[in-house]
Design an enzyme around this catalytic site. Sequence first.
Site, mmCIF file in Angstrom:
data_model
loop_
_atom_site.group_PDB
_atom_site.id
_atom_site.type_symbol
_atom_site.label_atom_id
_atom_site.label_comp_id
_atom_site.label_asym_id
_atom_site.label_seq_id
_atom_site.Cartn_x
_atom_site.Cartn_y
_atom_site.Cartn_z
ATOM 1 N N CYS A 1 -16.208 3.458 0.651
ATOM 2 C CA CYS A 1 -15.145 2.514 1.019
ATOM 3 C C CYS A 1 -14.619 2.733 2.436
ATOM 4 O O CYS A 1 -13.906 1.875 2.949
ATOM 5 C CB CYS A 1 -14.007 2.574 0.009
ATOM 6 S SG CYS A 1 -13.095 4.126 -0.024
ATOM 7 N N ASP B 1 -16.839 8.817 -1.881
ATOM 8 C CA ASP B 1 -15.617 8.620 -1.097
ATOM 9 C C ASP B 1 -15.326 9.921 -0.366
ATOM 10 O O ASP B 1 -15.912 10.967 -0.667
ATOM 11 C CB ASP B 1 -14.455 8.235 -2.022
ATOM 12 C CG ASP B 1 -13.243 7.686 -1.271
ATOM 13 O OD1 ASP B 1 -13.329 7.508 -0.038
ATOM 14 O OD2 ASP B 1 -12.219 7.435 -1.922
ATOM 15 N N ARG C 1 -13.849 -6.843 2.104
ATOM 16 C CA ARG C 1 -12.432 -6.675 1.829
ATOM 17 C C ARG C 1 -11.682 -7.949 2.244
ATOM 18 O O ARG C 1 -10.780 -8.405 1.540
ATOM 19 C CB ARG C 1 -11.870 -5.460 2.590
ATOM 20 C CG ARG C 1 -12.290 -4.109 2.047
ATOM 21 C CD ARG C 1 -11.648 -3.813 0.708
ATOM 22 N NE ARG C 1 -10.198 -3.832 0.787
ATOM 23 C CZ ARG C 1 -9.454 -2.814 1.212
ATOM 24 N NH1 ARG C 1 -10.016 -1.683 1.608
ATOM 25 N NH2 ARG C 1 -8.131 -2.913 1.214
ATOM 26 N N ARG D 1 0.889 -1.166 0.000
ATOM 27 C CA ARG D 1 0.000 0.000 0.000
ATOM 28 C C ARG D 1 0.924 1.212 0.000
ATOM 29 O O ARG D 1 1.600 1.486 0.996
ATOM 30 C CB ARG D 1 -0.901 -0.017 1.238
ATOM 31 C CG ARG D 1 -1.849 1.171 1.372
ATOM 32 C CD ARG D 1 -2.656 1.003 2.659
ATOM 33 N NE ARG D 1 -3.467 2.167 2.976
ATOM 34 C CZ ARG D 1 -4.735 2.337 2.623
ATOM 35 N NH1 ARG D 1 -5.344 1.409 1.903
ATOM 36 N NH2 ARG D 1 -5.393 3.419 2.970
#
Length: 308
Positions: free
Chosen positions: A266, A225, A294, A107
Amino acid sequence: MNHFLDINKTDPSDLRAILDSAAAMKSARVGLPKGTLDAGAPLKNHMVALIFEKPSTRTRVSFDLGVRQMGGQTIVLSGSEMQLGHGETIADTAQVLSRYVDLIMIRTFEEDVLLELADHATVPVINGLTNRSHPCQIMADIQTFEEHRGPIKGKKVVWCGDGNNVFASFAHAAGQFGFDLTFSGPKTLDPEAVFMDEARAKGVTINVERDPAKAVAGADLVVTDTWVSMHDSQTARERRHNQLRPYQVNGALMANAKPDALFMHCLPAHRNEEATDEVMDGPNSVIFDEAENRLHAQKGILRWCLGV
């Protein structure tokens, strides 16, 4: 070698196999304690490196838990611990880690870091997020939609807000899964044209509609978002809020969509900014199913990457 770098770089049949695997593993775990191993412990004897240059809650916990549930082990590394690309080169880091672990999830900020890591690694690499895309999130979103409403092919998905990395992966998914996508947001925050053009080339409809009420008309799914990044300055935050305020997802906006339209975010969310409590906690919201998935979608990705 099966890297999972972006949805548009993975064959549609493989994407479907990943989601089928995720759904089967989720179903098999119903009623079990979270620490129970999956049947067969498919990642037994596998070691996975989880690299976080950006802070994380869902990505870190879901990948770590997913590996453990499948019988594998994790090494969690932060950017400050590694100084990725600032001391040792990314290429050298990739080759060293490949000698220690069976798979790398990263990430990070810049897409180039992900791509260089994948180019030089001799084990699979998973994109946990970059500034340009967030494919694991959208795989979970598609799993969530299909759990509630059946196949996403041919459905209308509407994005309200900033044309960011999450939208980019939705555009990738539109082309691969065959659903239509509308972007509604200020011109100053439009997504990169390449994301929309590539999906259009695969035969799906990708629209830009500045009027959010018109955009969500007939929508099967409305998505938003957060408006600001944790790294934005106060001035940048105020500027973005001013631009995005007309695109808040509230009850009045959702009334223009189909009565059974789902709402997704999300997370993390700034409640009553990009979306109101009324919507986020409403009957059509699936934000916590989305967060749970997820775990399951990423387990499907891990298994596909490792061929187990």
